[in-house]
Write a protein that holds these residues in place. Sequence first.
Motif, PDB file in Angstrom:
ATOM      1  N   UNK A  69      66.897  18.428  17.682  1.00 45.81           N
ATOM      2  CA  UNK A  69      65.419  18.413  18.273  1.00 45.81           C
ATOM      3  C   UNK A  69      64.331  17.368  19.124  1.00 45.81           C
ATOM      4  N   UNK A  70      64.318  16.704  18.999  1.00 41.46           N
ATOM      5  CA  UNK A  70      63.605  15.297  19.759  1.00 41.46           C
ATOM      6  C   UNK A  70      63.619  15.266  21.058  1.00 41.46           C
ATOM      7  N   UNK A  71      64.696  15.765  21.248  1.00 43.26           N
ATOM      8  CA  UNK A  71      65.618  14.855  22.464  1.00 43.26           C
ATOM      9  C   UNK A  71      65.330  16.144  24.068  1.00 43.26           C
ATOM     10  N   UNK A 108      63.230  11.741  25.750  1.00 37.21           N
ATOM     11  CA  UNK A 108      62.675  12.004  24.330  1.00 37.21           C
ATOM     12  C   UNK A 108      61.443  12.016  24.226  1.00 37.21           C
ATOM     13  N   UNK A 109      60.972  13.539  23.279  1.00 35.47           N
ATOM     14  CA  UNK A 109      59.472  13.849  23.240  1.00 35.47           C
ATOM     15  C   UNK A 109      58.845  13.103  21.921  1.00 35.47           C
ATOM     16  N   UNK A 110      58.115  12.572  23.313  1.00 32.24           N
ATOM     17  CA  UNK A 110      57.256  11.892  21.889  1.00 32.24           C
ATOM     18  C   UNK A 110      56.738  12.860  20.914  1.00 32.24           C
ATOM     19  N   UNK A 111      56.524  13.576  20.840  1.00 33.95           N
ATOM     20  CA  UNK A 111      55.518  14.392  19.846  1.00 33.95           C
ATOM     21  C   UNK A 111      56.306  14.487  18.857  1.00 33.95           C
ATOM     22  N   UNK A 112      57.850  14.694  18.675  1.00 31.47           N
ATOM     23  CA  UNK A 112      59.077  15.321  18.602  1.00 31.47           C
ATOM     24  C   UNK A 112      59.038  13.826  17.593  1.00 31.47           C
TER      25      UNK A 112
END
Length: 597
Positions: free
Chosen positions: A186-188, A199-203
């Motif tokens: 979920x963070x990618x 990469x999703x920085x917040x996640x």
Amino acid sequence: MGQATSETITMKPRAYSYIRFSSDKQLGNDSIRRQSELSAKYAEDHGLDLQTDFQLTDVAVSAFTGKNSTEGALKAFLEAVENGIVDKGSYLLVESLDRLSRQSAHTAFRQLSDLIDADIIVVTVSDGQVFSKQSFTQNIGSMFIALGEMIRANSESKHKSERVGASWRNKKLNAANKIVSANCPGWLTVSEDRSKFMVNKAAADLVKRLFNECINGKGVRVIASELNREKVKTLSKRNPDKVWSETLVKYILRSRTVIGEYQPENRIEIDDPETGAKKLKRVPFGEAVKDYYPAIIDVDTFNLAQAAMASRSQGSSGRKGKGGSISNLFSGLAVCGYCGGVMRFYDTGPLPRGGKWLRCLNSQIGNGCTNKHWRYDEVETSFLSFVRETNIRSVVGGVKLKSEAAELRRSIERLNAGVAEDQNAILKFMDRIELTPDLEDVYTARMVKIREEQIGKRVRIGEMETRLSEIEGDGLEVPEEEMADLIASFRAGGEGDRFRLVSRIKSIVQSVVMFRNGSVSEVPDFVDDPQIIEIMNKSMVKQPHYRVMFKNGDVKIVVPVEGNPDQVQAMVKAGSEKSIEGESVRPIDMIDFSTNA
């Protein structure tokens, strides 16, 4: 009236059309129309009453795994036949027998036989073959035709499955060189040209928060509660608004995708123990691919989190107060010295009428024990003041704590996590040998190498623990004024300190045996020195005291001054070290007495 009777007698046999296709992609092609028209034409040509209010269509349901007969529309028809809802002599119209089943010939033929035994006539409308009690009796060749069709259907599906599986396995084996699927944590996300992960920085920051809180002492339940209270969205791409659960937090903390690893999986066919039908199970295939995903957690942090979860799973971290805080440091450890019952924690509200207490459960419910309740704050203060082995100094933050000790503890945790990881890897290779015996030599060589690495880690752990014991000995020598400051700092600190202290206590203490009424029994067997017996009898017979049983076999008895828990009347230790001290005894630096530990 006679005419009506004649019509009733000559009612057309009912027919049911079963349509199935195994892929959503077939919705847009000719499959439904073709199967429907063939059934309608057969019914019309043979004088059958085709039922249109009983929909028998399975969309994207596999007959190779038998899912259509255990979950789909075919299951509903089979149950209707069994319950007598479908009349005997009714027809089941299918394009071909492989629409009913593509399982093994034995399983498929049993299903067909069950239908025929229930007086259902099965017709394959593509070629007009009729399978019934009459046809099986009069023309045994129809039975062989059915078996041949079933063998062909199963063979085709099996070969197709193997071809698709081989293609997918090749993709997975090449995962080190390219992205094999758009599915990712979920963070990618995958770039539009599918050349890289982004990469999703917040996640990613949320994942880092989970690891940091876990390492700093918070359990998965507390972490999940705080995230829900803060209304933090989950990392699910399909349903980010779902509730955080212990399972979800634990899944992320244990997932090696955070350190960049991708574990290829294969699907194998197994028998469902409940239904007997075939189903697919995911199993690891080959070795994990390192650096497949961008790593957002380093390996050391990952291993520390595994060690933290493992240490907490060995026992409850204590009764939780409001907001997930730990109220009772002695949960699972405190027992009654008179009956052996559990000493329960009770919070009866704020002072002066209320308070927090430890009380024997048997005493509370009137089960024969008369042990009085003990004010919790007094027990905690006494324990922290005089059971120096817990080393509260290191927990609070380390007055004079040597950096070497901190680094040794981290290294030991990492190595222990590595040992556990090695063991899991060995077990996985053993499972793989059963699934792919042709690769036994390869897997065995890998297991031998892992075992050698594991032995090396255990040797290093032993060396580090010896050195750490030497350093942490300093925690026993803390001046009284400093100890009072440490306890005050501990109670004023955050919940992380209480989590860490509970973990420390549970790692070294076996039990805390409590004698609130004083001792009605003799001095413990491990004390045989007459001088010590006299001193202990004087301080223990009428005074509340507790006995700390350490996991290494040591024993410590503490008799606090009632009303002044930061003072001690007498304190005796036996085991690896032997000593006695206190206000009510004459100064004795060291008295030798034996234990039966």
